[in-house]
Design a protein around this motif. Structure first.
Motif, PDB file in Angstrom:
ATOM      1  N   TYR A   1      -7.238   3.272   3.475  1.00  0.00           N
ATOM      2  CA  TYR A   1      -7.903   1.763   3.919  1.00  0.00           C
ATOM      3  C   TYR A   1      -7.992   1.784   5.278  1.00  0.00           C
ATOM      4  O   TYR A   1      -9.370   1.360   6.003  1.00  0.00           O
ATOM      5  CB  TYR A   1      -6.317   0.643   4.025  1.00  0.00           C
ATOM      6  CG  TYR A   1      -6.868  -0.805   4.378  1.00  0.00           C
ATOM      7  CD1 TYR A   1      -7.682  -1.181   3.904  1.00  0.00           C
ATOM      8  CD2 TYR A   1      -6.265  -1.139   5.581  1.00  0.00           C
ATOM      9  CE1 TYR A   1      -7.314  -2.926   4.141  1.00  0.00           C
ATOM     10  CE2 TYR A   1      -6.055  -2.160   5.687  1.00  0.00           C
ATOM     11  CZ  TYR A   1      -7.527  -2.724   5.729  1.00  0.00           C
ATOM     12  OH  TYR A   1      -7.309  -4.535   5.893  1.00  0.00           O
ATOM     13  N   PHE A   2      -7.604   2.774   6.453  1.00  0.00           N
ATOM     14  CA  PHE A   2      -7.612   2.824   7.584  1.00  0.00           C
ATOM     15  C   PHE A   2      -9.198   3.642   8.399  1.00  0.00           C
ATOM     16  O   PHE A   2      -9.450   3.027   9.159  1.00  0.00           O
ATOM     17  CB  PHE A   2      -6.602   3.574   8.857  1.00  0.00           C
ATOM     18  CG  PHE A   2      -5.616   2.253   8.745  1.00  0.00           C
ATOM     19  CD1 PHE A   2      -5.831   1.726  10.448  1.00  0.00           C
ATOM     20  CD2 PHE A   2      -4.934   1.681   8.305  1.00  0.00           C
ATOM     21  CE1 PHE A   2      -5.253   0.081  10.618  1.00  0.00           C
ATOM     22  CE2 PHE A   2      -3.423   0.500   8.535  1.00  0.00           C
ATOM     23  CZ  PHE A   2      -3.317   0.340   9.628  1.00  0.00           C
TER      24      PHE A   2
ATOM     25  N   GLY B   1       6.371   4.571   4.904  1.00  0.00           N
ATOM     26  CA  GLY B   1       5.576   5.289   6.251  1.00  0.00           C
ATOM     27  C   GLY B   1       6.805   5.036   7.178  1.00  0.00           C
ATOM     28  O   GLY B   1       7.436   4.037   7.562  1.00  0.00           O
ATOM     29  N   ASN B   2       6.154   6.332   8.606  1.00  0.00           N
ATOM     30  CA  ASN B   2       7.407   6.253   9.641  1.00  0.00           C
ATOM     31  C   ASN B   2       6.649   5.143  10.194  1.00  0.00           C
ATOM     32  O   ASN B   2       5.573   5.030  10.170  1.00  0.00           O
ATOM     33  CB  ASN B   2       6.792   7.562   9.883  1.00  0.00           C
ATOM     34  CG  ASN B   2       7.912   7.436  11.453  1.00  0.00           C
ATOM     35  OD1 ASN B   2       7.586   6.674  12.476  1.00  0.00           O
ATOM     36  ND2 ASN B   2       7.854   9.043  11.181  1.00  0.00           N
TER      37      ASN B   2
ATOM     38  N   LEU C   1       1.447  -0.964   0.046  1.00  0.00           N
ATOM     39  CA  LEU C   1      -0.251   0.292   0.159  1.00  0.00           C
ATOM     40  C   LEU C   1       0.974   1.415   0.109  1.00  0.00           C
ATOM     41  O   LEU C   1       2.099   1.571   0.948  1.00  0.00           O
ATOM     42  CB  LEU C   1      -0.820   0.329   0.903  1.00  0.00           C
ATOM     43  CG  LEU C   1      -1.892  -1.193   1.522  1.00  0.00           C
ATOM     44  CD1 LEU C   1      -2.510  -0.667   2.965  1.00  0.00           C
ATOM     45  CD2 LEU C   1      -3.091  -0.954   0.492  1.00  0.00           C
ATOM     46  N   SER C   2       0.423   2.026  -0.869  1.00  0.00           N
ATOM     47  CA  SER C   2       1.082   3.428  -0.835  1.00  0.00           C
ATOM     48  C   SER C   2       0.436   4.047   0.781  1.00  0.00           C
ATOM     49  O   SER C   2      -0.157   3.870   1.277  1.00  0.00           O
ATOM     50  CB  SER C   2       1.114   3.753  -1.980  1.00  0.00           C
ATOM     51  OG  SER C   2      -0.585   4.683  -2.085  1.00  0.00           O
ATOM     52  N   GLY C   3       1.594   5.448   1.010  1.00  0.00           N
ATOM     53  CA  GLY C   3       0.426   6.459   1.894  1.00  0.00           C
ATOM     54  C   GLY C   3      -0.768   6.952   1.993  1.00  0.00           C
ATOM     55  O   GLY C   3      -1.326   6.276   3.008  1.00  0.00           O
ATOM     56  N   ALA C   4      -1.248   7.194   0.600  1.00  0.00           N
ATOM     57  CA  ALA C   4      -2.940   7.481   0.286  1.00  0.00           C
ATOM     58  C   ALA C   4      -3.789   5.888   0.400  1.00  0.00           C
ATOM     59  O   ALA C   4      -4.413   6.591   1.044  1.00  0.00           O
ATOM     60  CB  ALA C   4      -3.097   7.766  -0.637  1.00  0.00           C
ATOM     61  N   ALA C   5      -3.469   4.898  -0.279  1.00  0.00           N
ATOM     62  CA  ALA C   5      -3.841   3.982   0.195  1.00  0.00           C
ATOM     63  C   ALA C   5      -4.058   3.354   1.446  1.00  0.00           C
ATOM     64  O   ALA C   5      -5.181   3.123   2.572  1.00  0.00           O
ATOM     65  CB  ALA C   5      -3.261   2.378  -0.786  1.00  0.00           C
TER      66      ALA C   5
END
Length: 202
Positions: free
Chosen positions: A21-22, A67-68, A13-17
Motif C-alpha cells: 500500500y505504501f 505491526g510495530n 491490512l496484513s504486514g505485506a499489504a
C-alpha cells in the motif's frame, strides 16, 4: 480504492499489504511530482490517511494496528513529508499544442452541431468561428431540429418563407417555440470520462 483503505480499512491490512500500500502511494506521489497531474486528488488521499493514522496511533494500546508502532509513526512522518512536497509543488503553466475545435474536419463539426437539441446552443457555437457560423446556418440542420421538436401539423400552420422562396427553418424553429413551448429533453446524453478528461457521446 486507496482512499477507501485510508478511511476505514487500514486495520485490516496484513504486514505485506501495508508494505504494498505504501509502495503504491510512494509511486503515485513521485508520478504527481513529475507530471503535475491531479495533485488535488493525492492531497485529499494523504489528508484522509494522516487523519486516520493519527486516530489509530492514539489507540495503539488497543492493538488496532498490525505491526510495530514505530513503523507506523515512521509512515506517518513519510506522509507528512509527502504532504509538504505536494504543498511546495510549483505548477508549470500547461502549454497545449494539440488539436482545437477549429482543427476538426467539417463533417465532424457538422456532426457536433447535429447533436444539439436546443437552437440557442447552435447559435452560441456558431459565434465561435466563421466556419462554425456557416455550418450553424445550414437549412437542413434547422429543419431537423424543427422535425425533432414539433409535429408536422404544427409547423405546417406557421410556414415562414425566406427571400429566396425557401422555408426559413431557423425562423420557423423560434416561431414554433413561442406557440408550442419545448419540453426539456435530450437527444443524446453527453458523458464525461474521468480518466481522459474528455466529453463523449455514449
Amino acid at each position: 480504492l486507496l482512499q477507501l483503505i485510508a478511511k476505514s480499512q487500514l486495520t485490516s491490512l496484513s504486514g505485506a499489504a501495508q508494505k504494498n500500500y505504501f509502495n503504491i502511494l510512494d509511486k503515485i506521489v513521485r508520478k504527481v511530482m513529475e507530471d503535475q497531474h491531479n495533485p488535488r486528488l493525492i492531497k485529499d488521499l494523504l489528508q484522509d490517511l494522516s487523519s486516520t493514522l493519527c486516530i489509530l496511533i492514539r489507540g495503539v494500546g488497543k492493538s488496532v494496528l498490525v505491526g510495530n508502532i514505530n513503523i507506523w509513526i515512521c509512515r506517518l512522518e513519510t506522509i507528512l513529508l509527502w504532504q509538504q512536497q505536494l504543498k511546495n509543488l510549483q505548477m508549470n503553466k500547461q502549454v497545449n499544442n494539440g488539436l482545437t475545435l477549429s482543427d476538426l474536419p467539417l463533417h465532424m463539426l457538422n456532426n457536433i452541431l447535429y447533436r444539439f437539441s436546443d437552437g440557442w446552443d447552435i447559435i452560441t457555437l456558431g459565434q465561435v468561428t466563421p466556419t462554425l457560423y456557416m455550418l450553424s446556418e445550414d437549412r437542413q440542420l434547422w429543419k431537423k431540429l424543427c422535425q425533432y421538436h414539433f409535429a408536422e401539423k404544427q409547423f405546417c400552420r406557421h410556414l415562414i418563407p425566406s427571400e429566396k422562396g425557401h422555408i426559413d427553418w431557423k425562423l420557423m424553429y423560434f416561431a414554433l417555440q413561442k406557440y408550442y413551448p419545448i419540453k426539456e429533453q435530450y437527444g443524446d446524453t453527453l458523458h464525461f470520462c474521468r480518466h481522459c478528461s474528455i466529453l463523449f457521446w455514449k
